[in-house]
Motif scaffolding. Sequence first.
Motif, PDB file in Angstrom:
ATOM      1  N   PRO A  29      16.424  37.247   3.088  1.00 22.86           N
ATOM      2  CA  PRO A  29      15.330  36.653   2.156  1.00 22.86           C
ATOM      3  C   PRO A  29      15.297  35.180   1.655  1.00 22.86           C
ATOM      4  O   PRO A  29      16.170  34.509   1.986  1.00 22.86           O
ATOM      5  N   GLU A  30      14.201  34.919   1.131  1.00 20.94           N
ATOM      6  CA  GLU A  30      14.076  33.333   0.477  1.00 20.94           C
ATOM      7  C   GLU A  30      14.909  33.394  -0.703  1.00 20.94           C
ATOM      8  O   GLU A  30      15.293  34.573  -1.109  1.00 20.94           O
ATOM      9  N   ALA A  31      15.127  32.153  -1.166  1.00 18.19           N
ATOM     10  CA  ALA A  31      15.855  32.041  -2.406  1.00 18.19           C
ATOM     11  C   ALA A  31      15.475  32.772  -3.715  1.00 18.19           C
ATOM     12  O   ALA A  31      16.330  33.187  -4.276  1.00 18.19           O
ATOM     13  N   PRO A  32      14.149  32.818  -4.033  1.00 20.40           N
ATOM     14  CA  PRO A  32      13.641  33.520  -5.146  1.00 20.40           C
ATOM     15  C   PRO A  32      14.183  35.035  -5.023  1.00 20.40           C
ATOM     16  O   PRO A  32      14.391  35.545  -6.133  1.00 20.40           O
ATOM     17  N   LEU A  33      14.110  35.417  -3.874  1.00 17.81           N
ATOM     18  CA  LEU A  33      14.359  36.852  -3.730  1.00 17.81           C
ATOM     19  C   LEU A  33      15.943  37.133  -3.976  1.00 17.81           C
ATOM     20  O   LEU A  33      16.417  38.303  -4.614  1.00 17.81           O
ATOM     21  N   VAL A  34      16.742  36.296  -3.271  1.00 20.08           N
ATOM     22  CA  VAL A  34      18.223  36.291  -3.466  1.00 20.08           C
ATOM     23  C   VAL A  34      18.367  36.194  -5.075  1.00 20.08           C
ATOM     24  O   VAL A  34      19.361  37.057  -5.498  1.00 20.08           O
ATOM     25  N   VAL A  35      17.872  35.399  -5.847  1.00 19.22           N
ATOM     26  CA  VAL A  35      17.963  35.201  -7.206  1.00 19.22           C
ATOM     27  C   VAL A  35      17.674  36.444  -7.772  1.00 19.22           C
ATOM     28  O   VAL A  35      18.516  36.692  -8.822  1.00 19.22           O
ATOM     29  N   ALA A  36      16.716  37.172  -7.476  1.00 18.77           N
ATOM     30  CA  ALA A  36      16.211  38.306  -8.085  1.00 18.77           C
ATOM     31  C   ALA A  36      17.219  39.545  -7.850  1.00 18.77           C
ATOM     32  O   ALA A  36      17.570  40.338  -8.655  1.00 18.77           O
ATOM     33  N   MET A  37      17.777  39.725  -6.494  1.00 20.42           N
ATOM     34  CA  MET A  37      18.702  40.240  -6.408  1.00 20.42           C
ATOM     35  C   MET A  37      20.040  40.304  -6.939  1.00 20.42           C
ATOM     36  O   MET A  37      20.757  41.079  -7.531  1.00 20.42           O
ATOM     37  N   ALA A  38      20.528  38.928  -7.131  1.00 22.04           N
ATOM     38  CA  ALA A  38      21.783  38.829  -8.139  1.00 22.04           C
ATOM     39  C   ALA A  38      21.489  38.969  -9.543  1.00 22.04           C
ATOM     40  O   ALA A  38      22.423  39.447 -10.067  1.00 22.04           O
ATOM     41  N   ALA A  39      20.154  38.615  -9.833  1.00 21.74           N
ATOM     42  CA  ALA A  39      20.065  39.029 -11.278  1.00 21.74           C
ATOM     43  C   ALA A  39      20.175  40.487 -11.413  1.00 21.74           C
ATOM     44  O   ALA A  39      20.690  41.034 -12.675  1.00 21.74           O
ATOM     45  N   ALA A  40      19.471  41.386 -10.474  1.00 24.05           N
ATOM     46  CA  ALA A  40      19.656  42.805 -10.629  1.00 24.05           C
ATOM     47  C   ALA A  40      21.142  43.336 -10.551  1.00 24.05           C
ATOM     48  O   ALA A  40      21.517  44.119 -11.436  1.00 24.05           O
ATOM     49  N   ALA A  41      21.879  42.718  -9.525  1.00 22.10           N
ATOM     50  CA  ALA A  41      23.340  42.907  -9.789  1.00 22.10           C
ATOM     51  C   ALA A  41      24.158  42.676 -11.242  1.00 22.10           C
ATOM     52  O   ALA A  41      24.899  43.545 -11.621  1.00 22.10           O
ATOM     53  N   LEU A  42      23.773  41.510 -11.631  1.00 24.09           N
ATOM     54  CA  LEU A  42      24.422  41.334 -12.943  1.00 24.09           C
ATOM     55  C   LEU A  42      24.153  42.243 -13.842  1.00 24.09           C
ATOM     56  O   LEU A  42      24.705  42.396 -15.075  1.00 24.09           O
ATOM     57  N   ILE A  43      22.728  42.530 -13.729  1.00 20.27           N
ATOM     58  CA  ILE A  43      22.250  43.561 -15.022  1.00 20.27           C
ATOM     59  C   ILE A  43      22.675  44.684 -14.841  1.00 20.27           C
ATOM     60  O   ILE A  43      23.180  45.428 -15.933  1.00 20.27           O
ATOM     61  N   ALA A  44      22.821  45.117 -13.665  1.00 25.39           N
ATOM     62  CA  ALA A  44      23.346  46.558 -13.308  1.00 25.39           C
ATOM     63  C   ALA A  44      24.888  46.658 -13.837  1.00 25.39           C
ATOM     64  O   ALA A  44      25.469  47.545 -14.535  1.00 25.39           O
ATOM     65  N   ALA A  45      25.691  45.546 -13.620  1.00 21.82           N
ATOM     66  CA  ALA A  45      27.150  45.298 -14.118  1.00 21.82           C
ATOM     67  C   ALA A  45      27.270  45.528 -15.561  1.00 21.82           C
ATOM     68  O   ALA A  45      28.066  45.873 -16.089  1.00 21.82           O
ATOM     69  N   THR A  46      26.161  44.649 -16.103  1.00 15.26           N
ATOM     70  CA  THR A  46      26.456  44.538 -17.867  1.00 15.26           C
ATOM     71  C   THR A  46      25.984  45.967 -18.398  1.00 15.26           C
ATOM     72  O   THR A  46      26.538  46.225 -19.282  1.00 15.26           O
ATOM     73  N   VAL A  47      24.915  46.582 -17.747  1.00 21.25           N
ATOM     74  CA  VAL A  47      24.539  47.899 -18.276  1.00 21.25           C
ATOM     75  C   VAL A  47      25.613  48.863 -18.237  1.00 21.25           C
ATOM     76  O   VAL A  47      25.877  49.874 -19.240  1.00 21.25           O
ATOM     77  N   TRP A  48      26.469  48.793 -17.009  1.00 17.18           N
ATOM     78  CA  TRP A  48      27.593  49.798 -16.918  1.00 17.18           C
ATOM     79  C   TRP A  48      28.560  49.505 -17.967  1.00 17.18           C
ATOM     80  O   TRP A  48      28.986  50.216 -18.454  1.00 17.18           O
ATOM     81  N   CYS A  49      28.564  48.202 -18.290  1.00 15.77           N
ATOM     82  CA  CYS A  49      29.873  47.779 -19.377  1.00 15.77           C
ATOM     83  C   CYS A  49      29.345  48.110 -20.583  1.00 15.77           C
ATOM     84  O   CYS A  49      29.983  48.728 -21.661  1.00 15.77           O
ATOM     85  N   ALA A  50      27.854  48.264 -20.820  1.00 16.45           N
ATOM     86  CA  ALA A  50      27.259  48.578 -22.246  1.00 16.45           C
ATOM     87  C   ALA A  50      27.352  49.943 -22.453  1.00 16.45           C
ATOM     88  O   ALA A  50      27.550  50.357 -23.421  1.00 16.45           O
ATOM     89  N   LEU A  51      27.143  50.642 -21.401  1.00 14.91           N
ATOM     90  CA  LEU A  51      27.124  52.240 -21.175  1.00 14.91           C
ATOM     91  C   LEU A  51      28.884  52.500 -21.737  1.00 14.91           C
ATOM     92  O   LEU A  51      28.853  53.440 -22.499  1.00 14.91           O
TER      93      LEU A  51
END
Length: 160
Positions: free
Chosen positions: A121-143
């Motif tokens: 994928p192009e850079a914006p999509l990789v950034v979106a995937m990275a943000a999704a991974a970090l958000i998922a990790a943060t949500v896991w920690c918040a739970l």
Amino acid sequence: MTEPFAYDTSDPTGLSGPESDEEALRPGPLWRHALWVVGIAAGAVAVGWATALFRIGPEEYGLPPAAPGALWPYLATWAAIGIAVAAVLRAAAARILVYAPGRIAAALTYAGTRLSLGWRPEAPLVVAMAAAALIAATVWCALALRSHRRAPKDDVLAER
């Protein structure tokens, strides 16, 4: 002196101790945390790269093998993202009980690596995937933090 791996009849695995508990605090020196973070990220990127060498599933529905083009920018990017995801999970696991932080970090990093190598994928999509991974990790920690705060305080009652 107690044995670190004493036999416990209530434990079906036969091991008792901090290594046998998936949901245990992980205190320790900073170098051990850093080594764990780098190891999880490197392992997940390596497995993602290895599985990108072949197609997963049938051609109509499966994930394609590694697309032609530059490989190293994607591997380096997902290594950095994997380090960030693993660091978030490990930092939380050092303070509160987090269920399977290594598995979660490895799964998020592996999935991003494998998808990136399959479709490039192009850079914006990789950034979106990275943000999704970090958000998922943060949500896991918040739970984990939420369940930690809601847990009954048996230790406080036992001290009285």
